[in-house]
Design a protein around this motif. Structure first.
Motif, short mmCIF file in Angstrom:
data_model
loop_
_atom_site.label_atom_id
_atom_site.label_comp_id
_atom_site.label_asym_id
_atom_site.label_seq_id
_atom_site.Cartn_x
_atom_site.Cartn_y
_atom_site.Cartn_z
N GLY A 33 0.77 -1.24 0.00
CA GLY A 33 0.00 0.00 0.00
C GLY A 33 0.80 1.29 0.00
N SER B 84 2.98 8.18 -0.34
CA SER B 84 1.57 8.13 0.04
C SER B 84 1.28 6.74 0.61
CB SER B 84 0.70 8.38 -1.20
OG SER B 84 -0.67 8.26 -0.89
N TYR B 85 0.45 6.72 1.66
CA TYR B 85 0.09 5.44 2.27
C TYR B 85 -1.37 5.48 2.67
CZ TYR B 85 0.19 1.32 5.21
OH TYR B 85 -0.06 0.09 5.75
N GLN B 86 -2.11 4.46 2.26
CA GLN B 86 -3.52 4.36 2.62
C GLN B 86 -3.60 3.68 3.99
OE1 GLN B 86 -6.03 2.66 -0.37
NE2 GLN B 86 -7.87 2.89 0.89
N TYR C 279 -5.82 12.83 3.86
CA TYR C 279 -7.03 12.88 3.04
C TYR C 279 -8.02 11.84 3.58
CZ TYR C 279 -4.05 15.33 -0.25
OH TYR C 279 -3.20 16.23 -0.84
N TYR C 280 -9.25 12.29 3.74
CA TYR C 280 -10.30 11.39 4.18
C TYR C 280 -11.43 11.42 3.14
CZ TYR C 280 -13.77 8.99 6.96
OH TYR C 280 -14.72 8.10 7.39
N THR D 16 -6.36 3.58 6.19
CA THR D 16 -7.61 2.79 6.24
C THR D 16 -8.28 2.96 4.89
OG1 THR D 16 -8.98 4.61 7.07
CG2 THR D 16 -7.85 3.26 8.72
N ASP D 17 -9.48 2.39 4.75
CA ASP D 17 -10.20 2.50 3.48
C ASP D 17 -10.45 3.95 3.08
OD1 ASP D 17 -10.28 -0.12 2.78
OD2 ASP D 17 -12.28 -0.50 3.59
N GLN E 295 -0.12 11.60 2.88
CA GLN E 295 0.73 11.89 1.72
C GLN E 295 1.79 12.92 2.11
OE1 GLN E 295 -1.22 12.43 -2.10
NE2 GLN E 295 0.14 14.15 -2.55
N THR F 285 -5.90 8.50 3.91
CA THR F 285 -4.60 8.41 3.22
C THR F 285 -3.69 9.52 3.70
OG1 THR F 285 -5.65 7.47 1.25
CG2 THR F 285 -3.45 8.40 0.97
#
Length: 159
Positions: A76, A112-114, A156-157, A116-117, A122, A120
């Motif tokens: 991810g 960048s890493y996600q 970012y949500y 949770t669903d 960045q 994210t």
């Protein structure tokens, strides 16, 4: 995309011809890589009877290039690297000596890493080598300093 451009400008005694080449590509080399590459080359020719014959094209670098690429790891994390190069260019062509703006090369990083669903994180780092350069240079001595090293961490949500 390979583009060639030719243009003709009316001069005081004849026509001035400029030409340029531009190469641009963007796409996926593999499913997890996104790449963007740009390169340009310009030139100017004047008939020998023109007063500008032999003088350089002002405010236009002969060479410029940029690249940005990313890679997505299976767990991810997405990382990216890019650079921008602008060659030196002449600030005047009628006076002697000819003054030139220096060339420069800047680098940038991206991660960048996600988490949770919907969340994210960045990180973008611009000019990570802290290259000192000027842009928007005018032939009257006015110029803007280029962006110094900077980092921005964003969350970012989405829902």
């Amino acid at each position: 995309v390979l583009r060639s451009a030719f243009c003709t400008f009316p001069g005081p005694t004849s026509s001035i011809r400029c030409s340029g080449r531009s190469v641009r590509t963007r796409g996926c080399w593999r499913n997890d890589e996104i790449n963007s590459v740009n390169a340009t080359r310009t030139s100017l020719t004047c008939p020998l009877t023109d007063p500008q014959a032999g003088n350089p094209l002002i405010n236009t670098p002969r060479h410029a290039a940029s690249l940005f690429t990313t890679y997505m790891f299976p767990f991810g994390l997405q990382i990216g690297y890019g650079f921008t190069y602008q060659g030196s260019f002449h600030l005047n062509n009628a006076a002697t000596p000819h003054f030139k703006a220096d060339d420069y090369l800047t680098h940038r990083l991206f991660a960048s890493y996600q988490i949770t669903d919907g969340l994210t994180a960045q990180l973008n780092i611009q000019n990570f080598t802290n290259e000192k350069y000027y842009h928007s240079i005018r032939n009257n001595g006015w110029a803007l300093p280029g962006e110094s090293r900077s980092a921005v961490l964003s969350l970012y949500y989405s829902f």
